[in-house]
Design an enzyme around this catalytic site. Sequence first.
Site, PDB file in Angstrom:
ATOM      1  N   GLY A  98      26.683  58.386  -1.482  1.00 56.59           N
ATOM      2  CA  GLY A  98      25.568  57.505  -1.176  1.00 56.59           C
ATOM      3  C   GLY A  98      26.113  56.307  -0.440  1.00 56.59           C
ATOM      4  CB  SER A 130      30.389  61.008   0.276  1.00 54.05           C
ATOM      5  OG  SER A 130      29.993  60.186   1.336  1.00 54.05           O
ATOM      6  CB  ALA A 131      29.965  56.616  -1.812  1.00 45.68           C
ATOM      7  CG  HIS A 167      30.918  62.069   5.521  1.00 43.39           C
ATOM      8  ND1 HIS A 167      30.295  63.221   5.081  1.00 43.39           N
ATOM      9  CD2 HIS A 167      30.722  61.154   4.535  1.00 43.39           C
ATOM     10  CE1 HIS A 167      29.749  63.007   3.908  1.00 43.39           C
ATOM     11  NE2 HIS A 167      30.000  61.760   3.543  1.00 43.39           N
ATOM     12  CD  GLU A 202      30.734  66.125   6.710  1.00 43.22           C
ATOM     13  OE1 GLU A 202      29.524  66.252   6.512  1.00 43.22           O
ATOM     14  OE2 GLU A 202      31.458  65.349   6.048  1.00 43.22           O
TER      15      GLU A 202
END
Length: 255
Positions: A98, A130-131, A167, A202
């Site tokens: 997020g 991700s985060a 990413h 990715e």
Amino acid sequence: MNTPANTPASHAMKLLLLSNSSAPGRTYLDHARDAIAAHLTGVDELLFVPYALADHDGYTAKVAAFMDELGIRVRGAHTADDPRTLVEAAQAVFIGGGNSFRLLKSLQERGLVEAVAARVRAGVPYMGSSAGTNMACPTLRTTNDMPIVQPASFASLGLVPFQINPHYLDPSPDSAHMGETREERLEQFLEENDVPVLGLREGTWLRRDGDTLTLDGVPSGARLFRAGAEPVEHTPGADLSELLATEPRFDSRTA
């Protein structure tokens, strides 16, 4: 800054750091199902930290649906008045993706930066996407996210001593975009800070088991940036354990 990730306590650490949680044509986390199942072997209940998104209940339910297929129950950190009590009892911790700025601010306000880092250094498996992968680094400075809120500092969990850019996107010669490429932004970071940055494309992830760090996932792999050097490509199966001996040197003005 948090305790360095190459201290004696780091020998017990088990990390799974995903670049992304969703892949084209696949359901949530499905692209990394086997790696997640192996990482969480023996875990009956997972503590999920949903603060990177605004809908904590909905986000936790999404994770629970996936983990149910692995026979693992999920508890949301947001369900306790003091989530540190849940961290202290957790068998494993997953911090989802997020907005990294919102996530870090929430962790700081709830005393979870120190609490989670201490449990992971003691051997509790940690998973990030991700985060949540950004949070495993010394700081969030190599996130791609917009600073929608202001955390007290950029210092994050420090579970690894180098930076990660989830990413990661390669420059496209056919793109009409006139702003900086991801590579240019990371080179700007390295003009101010002397610490390796691993660009995770990715579908890739890092696995840490004590003093061993391995790249896995799709064939495109990752791109490693160092100050004053040309970027280096790494493919799945690469042993990146040398990065665990990194001594990060940041511009102290933005710590």
